[in-house]
Design an enzyme around this catalytic site. Structure first.
Site, mmCIF file in Angstrom:
data_model
loop_
_atom_site.group_PDB
_atom_site.id
_atom_site.type_symbol
_atom_site.label_atom_id
_atom_site.label_comp_id
_atom_site.label_asym_id
_atom_site.label_seq_id
_atom_site.Cartn_x
_atom_site.Cartn_y
_atom_site.Cartn_z
ATOM 1 C CE LYS A 1 17.486 8.802 12.609
ATOM 2 N NZ LYS A 1 18.517 9.008 11.603
ATOM 3 C CB ALA B 1 -0.892 0.009 1.243
HETATM 4 N N1 NAP Z 1 15.807 6.451 3.391
HETATM 5 C C1 NAP Z 1 16.631 6.143 4.383
HETATM 6 O O1 NAP Z 1 17.855 6.153 4.240
HETATM 7 C C2 NAP Z 1 16.072 5.749 5.717
HETATM 8 C C3 NAP Z 1 16.947 5.334 6.746
HETATM 9 C C4 NAP Z 1 16.415 4.935 7.972
HETATM 10 C C5 NAP Z 1 15.041 5.002 8.176
HETATM 11 N N2 NAP Z 1 14.237 5.455 7.169
HETATM 12 C C6 NAP Z 1 12.807 5.544 7.426
HETATM 13 O O2 NAP Z 1 12.124 4.638 6.572
HETATM 14 C C7 NAP Z 1 10.852 5.179 6.238
HETATM 15 C C8 NAP Z 1 10.698 5.167 4.712
HETATM 16 O O3 NAP Z 1 11.689 6.006 4.143
HETATM 17 P P1 NAP Z 1 11.717 6.285 2.579
HETATM 18 O O4 NAP Z 1 12.995 6.977 2.319
HETATM 19 O O5 NAP Z 1 11.378 5.044 1.848
HETATM 20 O O6 NAP Z 1 10.481 7.323 2.467
HETATM 21 P P2 NAP Z 1 9.678 7.732 1.145
HETATM 22 O O7 NAP Z 1 10.507 7.454 -0.063
HETATM 23 O O8 NAP Z 1 9.168 9.104 1.401
HETATM 24 O O9 NAP Z 1 8.441 6.709 1.105
HETATM 25 C C9 NAP Z 1 7.375 6.785 1.985
HETATM 26 C C10 NAP Z 1 6.265 5.879 1.480
HETATM 27 O O10 NAP Z 1 5.226 5.893 2.447
HETATM 28 C C11 NAP Z 1 3.988 6.059 1.776
HETATM 29 N N3 NAP Z 1 2.976 6.635 2.650
HETATM 30 C C12 NAP Z 1 2.946 7.860 3.221
HETATM 31 N N4 NAP Z 1 1.824 7.998 3.955
HETATM 32 C C13 NAP Z 1 1.149 6.836 3.838
HETATM 33 C C14 NAP Z 1 -0.084 6.342 4.347
HETATM 34 N N5 NAP Z 1 -0.846 7.112 5.147
HETATM 35 N N6 NAP Z 1 -0.488 5.101 4.019
HETATM 36 C C15 NAP Z 1 0.271 4.311 3.221
HETATM 37 N N7 NAP Z 1 1.449 4.713 2.703
HETATM 38 C C16 NAP Z 1 1.871 5.957 3.010
HETATM 39 C C17 NAP Z 1 4.311 6.961 0.613
HETATM 40 O O11 NAP Z 1 3.278 6.864 -0.326
HETATM 41 P P3 NAP Z 1 3.317 7.669 -1.724
HETATM 42 O O12 NAP Z 1 4.317 6.919 -2.545
HETATM 43 O O13 NAP Z 1 1.926 7.539 -2.200
HETATM 44 O O14 NAP Z 1 3.728 9.068 -1.390
HETATM 45 C C18 NAP Z 1 5.639 6.330 0.167
HETATM 46 O O15 NAP Z 1 5.393 5.209 -0.656
HETATM 47 C C19 NAP Z 1 10.792 6.578 6.856
HETATM 48 O O16 NAP Z 1 10.077 6.538 8.063
HETATM 49 C C20 NAP Z 1 12.248 6.913 7.098
HETATM 50 O O17 NAP Z 1 12.443 7.814 8.184
HETATM 51 C C21 NAP Z 1 14.710 5.799 5.957
#
Ligand code: NAP
Length: 368
Positions: A235, A43
């Site tokens: 964090k 989702a």
């Molecule tokens: N990137 C990193 O290096 C990293 C490292 C450690 C932790 N994290 C954590 O991992 C998580 C994901 O990071 P990311 O970089 O993958 O973020 P991202 O690219 O912004 O992806 C977020 C995803 O969540 C979806 N989403 C947002 N609200 C939602 C809802 N209400 N229901 C269902 N889906 C929803 C978004 O949907 P849409 O596609 O429709 O917008 C998108 O697919 C975050 O919490 C981040 O802090 C990331």
């Protein structure tokens, strides 16, 4: 073969990398763990693709990745439909023993996460927000399936909320389980801020380093989202709560790298205004060096409190020796003193983070 139903919420960078890694590791999971992860639903914020048969095929998952990687919503996937309600998605797609994985950065997932635990499912969170809301939500999310004082033995894992896949939460939990008293945790939890602090230490102007980091895409589109320190504060709070401390996000003392009056500027105006901060930062770095110290953007969890911001640390300490974008955590405990237990390495990146999520998933599979 154990077939584990999986529901993935969030198919951004981490979610897509996770799907790729699940498919790439099918052979390993089957041979070494007797396990197959059955994707029952994925989702995003608008839509969902739900398996009509036992699982979404690997070909369907490849299409999901292609749709999301091209910037389109899941609703545009040939099998996609709207999702107004994540609880409904879980209700339809999950089966006993399911793993619900939150790879969003949204607190809107909380009702679905709590509902999943009520149904007896297990949770893996990469998302910090649910764990940094009210303490009651934190306790409900982390304590299910275990006594409240042994949260980590329950049905939820959240290793990647702090330092990506680095085993920071695992280390904390092992220290707690052994009765080793944690006196202080100090860490650098932002690669972006590490980059900025390293630049300052090399004698570069603050404005120069921040503008470069912004141009290279190392910062968020609005660099204040990094420089303000709120992500690091989350964090630190997760670590403090892991120690059993009853703190809220508002209790974390956060000192960002820009003054409050720059908050209202547009991103372009903010970047233009940065040179007015250069002299102050240069002076602070010089004064620190004169005392044998270095400047780090650190989180400190000690004496029942959390502080996040520019911190003077001993140049010879592990944190003081850190340079570049690595994360580093020092645990000072009864048995790790005066030299701390240190964990260092890549603390961000979608593949590293997804690998930590996958490890949590495999581990949880063996938890009742
Ligand atoms: N990137 C990193 O290096 C990293 C490292 C450690 C932790 N994290 C954590 O991992 C998580 C994901 O990071 P990311 O970089 O993958 O973020 P991202 O690219 O912004 O992806 C977020 C995803 O969540 C979806 N989403 C947002 N609200 C939602 C809802 N209400 N229901 C269902 N889906 C929803 C978004 O949907 P849409 O596609 O429709 O917008 C998108 O697919 C975050 O919490 C981040 O802090 C990331």
């Amino acid at each position: 073969m154990r077939e584990i139903p999986v529901i993935l919420i969030g198919v951004g960078g981490v979610g897509q990398a996770l799907l790729r890694q699940i498919v790439a590791n099918r052979g390993l999971h089957a041979e070494q763990y007797g396990l197959r992860l059955h994707l029952r639903a994925v989702a995003d914020s608008q839509g969902a693709v739900i398996a009509l048969d036992a699982e979404l095929s690997d070909a369907t998952l490849a299409e999901v990745i292609a749709v999301k990687a091209s910037g389109r919503p899941l609703i545009e996937h040939p099998d996609g439909g709207p999702q107004g309600d994540l609880v409904g998605v879980i209700d339809v797609a999950a089966h006993p023993g399911a793993l619900v994985v939150d790879c969003t950065a949204s607190d809107a997932t909380v009702p679905a996460l709590l509902y999943s635990l009520e149904q007896g499912y297990k949770l893996v969170l990469a998302n910090k927000k649910p764990l940094t809301m009210e303490q009651e939500v934190y306790h409900r999310l982390t304590s299910a399936g275990g006594a409240s004082h042994v949260r980590h033995l329950g049905r939820t894992r959240w290793e990647t909320t702090c330092g990506a896949a680095l085993p920071v939460i695992a280390a904390l939990n092992r220290l707690a389980a052994s009765g080793d008293a944690v006196e202080r945790i100090a860490g650098a939890f932002s690669g972006t801020l590490g980059y900025v602090m390293t630049g300052l230490q090399e004698g570069r102007a603050f404005s120069d380093v921040v503008r470069e980091a912004h141009k290279l895409g190392y910062t968020e589109p609005d660099p204040r989202d990094d420089l303000g320190g709120i992500d690091v504060a989350r964090k630190a709070l997760i670590l403090a709560r892991g120690l059993g401390w009853p703190l809220d996000l508002a209790d974390v003392e956060v000192t960002g790298l820009y003054p409050a009056e720059m908050e209202s500027l547009s991103v372009a105006d903010f970047l233009d205004a940065l040179p007015q901060l250069d002299a102050d930062f240069a002076g602070q770095v010089q004064r620190a060096a004169a005392e044998g110290k270095v400047f780090r953007f650190a989180a400190t969890v000690a004496n029942g409190q959390c502080r996040v911001g520019p911190t003077l640390v001993d140049g010879a300490s592990p944190l003081g020796q850190l340079s570049g974008t690595d994360n580093l955590v020092e645990f000072y405990t009864r048995w790790y003193s005066p030299n701390p237990l240190v964990i260092q390495g890549r603390g961000a990146g979608v593949d590293a983070t997804a690998s930590g999520v996958l490890a949590d998933m495999v581990e949880l599979t063996y938890t009742t």
